[in-house]
Design an enzyme around this catalytic site. Structure first.
Site, mmCIF file in Angstrom:
data_model
loop_
_atom_site.group_PDB
_atom_site.id
_atom_site.type_symbol
_atom_site.label_atom_id
_atom_site.label_comp_id
_atom_site.label_asym_id
_atom_site.label_seq_id
_atom_site.Cartn_x
_atom_site.Cartn_y
_atom_site.Cartn_z
ATOM 1 N N SER A 168 -6.209 -0.523 17.718
ATOM 2 C CA SER A 168 -5.638 -0.296 16.402
ATOM 3 C C SER A 168 -6.153 1.002 15.787
ATOM 4 C CB SER A 168 -5.904 -1.516 15.528
ATOM 5 O OG SER A 168 -4.852 -1.714 14.613
ATOM 6 N N LYS B 37 4.130 -6.051 -11.191
ATOM 7 C CA LYS B 37 2.766 -5.817 -11.647
ATOM 8 C C LYS B 37 2.046 -7.148 -11.869
ATOM 9 C CE LYS B 37 -0.554 -3.084 -12.917
ATOM 10 N NZ LYS B 37 -1.153 -2.133 -11.953
#
Length: 285
Positions: A165, A217
């Site tokens: 990765s 949000k």
């Protein structure tokens, strides 16, 4: 929610390894690995115009020998040996706790490269990698700096345990990648996890109420629902970061973008299979 991550979730972390301890020991590489690594370093040096060719002895200098204050690398006959171990994080503070270091930070790698590049006795660098990866944030900039450092003095990535990765993201930016037959690379991909704690809190008789300025949000805050809107937004972030990862692999390994996209499945490749896929340059051992 977790931070977007380029780490293999099933690879054991190479934690509790102190970089200073590693540098104080000999590099216990197999003779065949030393030969392959030495050939790769010399080839990289020739390619980039460096004419001072030396062999790798297999014995590293003691930690801090000519390396400045950090002791993050050792000078082995003009070759800077830079260990990249454990989980990768952005800052030093994120890889240190009361027990010491348990990973490698982007800052450590940058400092090691800068010190080696500034050392007139160094003509090439080797990343000795054993890492499952780490956080995605900051990796694009680090990979760019690896390529820039590679242009100054060539870098060979040696896969000592595994380069998965984010660790492979780094390796792919080097001149060459060398791995032994039983070493793995890949796990190309990015992910994050969003935890839904609604039931956990409900069982405790608690309800979380989100008061927000609007949109997504605050969504994903502890105890709030993981909405489809939030998941779509997070998926866009993951895809954007993965685009940078795939771009770096395609550029560094000279692999067509569509081929990289096909390999960005989180799978790993071992030894000869990794070489056949174009993910490494040579196999030793």
């Amino acid at each position: 929610m977790s931070t977007p991550t380029t780490i293999d979730p099933i690879k054991p972390e190479a934690g509790a390894v102190h970089i200073s301890d590693v540098l104080a020991e000999s590099w216990s590489l197999r003779e065949s690995a030393l030969m392959s690594l030495g050939m790769a370093v010399n080839a990289a040096a020739r390619t980039t115009g460096f004419v001072q060719l030396r062999s790798i002895s297999g014995q590293s200098a003691a930690a801090g020998d000519g390396t400045g204050k950090d002791a993050l690398w050792s000078n082995d006959n003009g070759i800077a040996m830079i260990p990249i171990w454990g989980v990768l994080r952005r800052s030093d503070s994120q890889v240190q706790d009361e027990w010491g270091r348990y990973g490698t930070s982007h800052e450590m790698i940058r400092r090691a490269m800068a010190q080696a590049d500034a050392d007139p006795s160094v003509f090439a660098k080797v990343f000795v990698i054993d890492s499952p990866g780490g956080v995605s944030s900051g990796m694009d900039g680090l990979a760019t700096q690896v390529r820039e450092s590679n242009a100054r003095k060539p870098i060979v990535a040696y896969v000592d345990g595994g380069a998965y990765s984010a660790a492979y993201w780094i390796a792919a930016s080097a001149s060459k990648i060398v791995a032994e037959r039983d070493r793995g690379v890949g796990s190309i991909g990015t992910y994050m996890v969003a935890y839904d704690y609604q039931k956990y809190l409900a069982d405790a008789g608690i309800t979380a109420h989100l008061i927000s300025s609007g949109g997504i949000k605050g969504q994903g805050a502890f105890g709030t629902p993981i909405t489809d809107e939030l998941k779509a937004n997070l998926k866009r972030s993951v895809d954007s970061l993965q685009g940078l990862f795939s771009e770096a692999v395609a550029k560094g390994r000279n692999i067509a973008p569509e081929r990289v996209a096909a390999m960005a499945t989180g799978e790993e490749w071992i030894g000869e299979a990794a070489k056949a896929a174009g993910l490494i340059d040579s196999v030793s051992g």
